[in-house]
Design a protein around this motif. Structure first.
Motif, PDB file in Angstrom:
ATOM      1  N   GLU A  40      -7.689  -4.106   0.385  1.00 19.47           N
ATOM      2  CA  GLU A  40      -7.946  -5.496   0.774  1.00 19.47           C
ATOM      3  C   GLU A  40      -8.897  -6.183  -0.199  1.00 19.47           C
ATOM      4  OE1 GLU A  40      -9.087  -5.135   4.956  1.00 19.47           O
ATOM      5  OE2 GLU A  40      -7.116  -5.979   5.436  1.00 19.47           O
ATOM      6  N   ARG A  41      -9.967  -5.490  -0.593  1.00 20.25           N
ATOM      7  CA  ARG A  41     -10.935  -6.093  -1.530  1.00 20.25           C
ATOM      8  C   ARG A  41     -10.287  -6.388  -2.876  1.00 20.25           C
ATOM      9  NH1 ARG A  41     -14.371  -2.146   0.609  1.00 20.25           N
ATOM     10  NH2 ARG A  41     -13.990  -0.830  -1.203  1.00 20.25           N
ATOM     11  N   LEU A  42      -9.570  -5.402  -3.419  1.00 15.52           N
ATOM     12  CA  LEU A  42      -8.968  -5.585  -4.738  1.00 15.52           C
ATOM     13  C   LEU A  42      -7.847  -6.628  -4.697  1.00 15.52           C
ATOM     14  CD1 LEU A  42      -9.037  -4.770  -7.670  1.00 15.52           C
ATOM     15  CD2 LEU A  42      -7.465  -2.893  -7.127  1.00 15.52           C
ATOM     16  N   ALA A  43      -7.057  -6.624  -3.643  1.00 13.60           N
ATOM     17  CA  ALA A  43      -5.990  -7.625  -3.520  1.00 13.60           C
ATOM     18  C   ALA A  43      -6.583  -9.030  -3.512  1.00 13.60           C
ATOM     19  CB  ALA A  43      -5.170  -7.373  -2.258  1.00 13.60           C
ATOM     20  N   LYS A  44      -7.662  -9.204  -2.778  1.00  6.91           N
ATOM     21  CA  LYS A  44      -8.309 -10.518  -2.728  1.00  6.91           C
ATOM     22  C   LYS A  44      -8.860 -10.901  -4.105  1.00  6.91           C
ATOM     23  CE  LYS A  44     -11.673 -13.193  -0.140  1.00  6.91           C
ATOM     24  NZ  LYS A  44     -12.649 -13.206   0.948  1.00  6.91           N
ATOM     25  N   ALA A  45      -9.512  -9.949  -4.778  1.00  4.63           N
ATOM     26  CA  ALA A  45     -10.089 -10.221  -6.099  1.00  4.63           C
ATOM     27  C   ALA A  45      -9.007 -10.537  -7.129  1.00  4.63           C
ATOM     28  CB  ALA A  45     -10.921  -9.016  -6.560  1.00  4.63           C
ATOM     29  N   GLU A  47      -6.113 -11.845  -6.373  1.00 10.97           N
ATOM     30  CA  GLU A  47      -5.272 -12.904  -5.797  1.00 10.97           C
ATOM     31  C   GLU A  47      -3.841 -12.438  -5.602  1.00 10.97           C
ATOM     32  OE1 GLU A  47      -5.782 -16.500  -8.064  1.00 10.97           O
ATOM     33  OE2 GLU A  47      -7.891 -16.664  -7.495  1.00 10.97           O
ATOM     34  N   LEU A  48      -3.706 -11.241  -5.019  1.00 10.04           N
ATOM     35  CA  LEU A  48      -2.417 -10.652  -4.684  1.00 10.04           C
ATOM     36  C   LEU A  48      -2.375 -10.377  -3.188  1.00 10.04           C
ATOM     37  CD1 LEU A  48      -2.227  -7.895  -7.462  1.00 10.04           C
ATOM     38  CD2 LEU A  48      -0.942 -10.042  -7.426  1.00 10.04           C
ATOM     39  N   SER A  49      -1.187 -10.258  -2.648  1.00  8.68           N
ATOM     40  CA  SER A  49      -1.084  -9.797  -1.267  1.00  8.68           C
ATOM     41  C   SER A  49      -1.328  -8.290  -1.274  1.00  8.68           C
ATOM     42  CB  SER A  49       0.297 -10.097  -0.689  1.00  8.68           C
ATOM     43  OG  SER A  49       1.280  -9.290  -1.303  1.00  8.68           O
ATOM     44  N   ARG A  50      -1.642  -7.732  -0.132  1.00  7.11           N
ATOM     45  CA  ARG A  50      -1.814  -6.276  -0.051  1.00  7.11           C
ATOM     46  C   ARG A  50      -0.529  -5.578  -0.488  1.00  7.11           C
ATOM     47  NH1 ARG A  50      -4.309  -7.751   5.124  1.00  7.11           N
ATOM     48  NH2 ARG A  50      -2.205  -7.444   5.906  1.00  7.11           N
ATOM     49  N   SER A  51       0.611  -6.098  -0.030  1.00  4.47           N
ATOM     50  CA  SER A  51       1.895  -5.487  -0.383  1.00  4.47           C
ATOM     51  C   SER A  51       2.123  -5.497  -1.885  1.00  4.47           C
ATOM     52  CB  SER A  51       3.046  -6.221   0.315  1.00  4.47           C
ATOM     53  OG  SER A  51       2.965  -6.052   1.703  1.00  4.47           O
ATOM     54  N   GLU A  52       1.821  -6.629  -2.528  1.00  2.85           N
ATOM     55  CA  GLU A  52       1.992  -6.721  -3.985  1.00  2.85           C
ATOM     56  C   GLU A  52       1.108  -5.701  -4.696  1.00  2.85           C
ATOM     57  OE1 GLU A  52       3.048 -11.289  -5.048  1.00  2.85           O
ATOM     58  OE2 GLU A  52       1.085 -10.936  -4.112  1.00  2.85           O
ATOM     59  N   LEU A  53      -0.140  -5.601  -4.259  1.00  3.74           N
ATOM     60  CA  LEU A  53      -1.068  -4.668  -4.882  1.00  3.74           C
ATOM     61  C   LEU A  53      -0.579  -3.232  -4.725  1.00  3.74           C
ATOM     62  CD1 LEU A  53      -3.918  -4.317  -6.258  1.00  3.74           C
ATOM     63  CD2 LEU A  53      -4.660  -3.650  -3.977  1.00  3.74           C
ATOM     64  N   ILE A  54      -0.136  -2.877  -3.539  1.00  3.78           N
ATOM     65  CA  ILE A  54       0.346  -1.517  -3.297  1.00  3.78           C
ATOM     66  C   ILE A  54       1.592  -1.240  -4.136  1.00  3.78           C
ATOM     67  CG2 ILE A  54       1.361   0.011  -1.552  1.00  3.78           C
ATOM     68  CD1 ILE A  54      -0.625  -1.364   0.467  1.00  3.78           C
TER      69      ILE A  54
END
Length: 69
Positions: A40-45, A47-54
Motif C-alpha cells: 500500500e505504501r509503495l503503490a501510493k508513492a 501512484e499505482l494501484s495495489r494490483s498494478e504494483l503487484i
C-alpha cells in the motif's frame, strides 16, 4: 374517484468495487499484514494501484528468475 400514482421502477442494484474489464480473471492473494502495508505504501508513492504494483513486482521477479520471457 381515485388518483393512481405512477409506479417507480425498482432501484438498480449496483455491484461493489471496480467494474470488470473482461481482460484478466480475478485472483485472490493472501499476504501478511506487514507485506500488505508495504504494498500500500509503495503503490501510493509510485501512484499505482495495489494490483498494478503487484503485477509489476511479480513480472519483474519472474523475469529475473528467467521464468518469464
Amino acid at each position: 374517484s381515485y388518483y393512481v400514482l405512477p409506479m417507480k421502477p425498482p432501484p438498480v442494484k449496483r455491484k461493489r468495487g471496480r467494474p470488470t474489464t473482461g481482460m484478466d480473471p480475478v485472483r485472490t492473494l493472501r499476504l501478511p499484514d506487514e507485506l500488505w502495508q508495504a504494498v500500500e505504501r509503495l503503490a501510493k508513492a509510485q501512484e499505482l494501484s495495489r494490483s498494478e504494483l503487484i503485477r509489476v513486482a511479480v513480472a519483474d521477479y519472474l523475469k529475473r528468475k528467467r521464468a518469464l520471457p
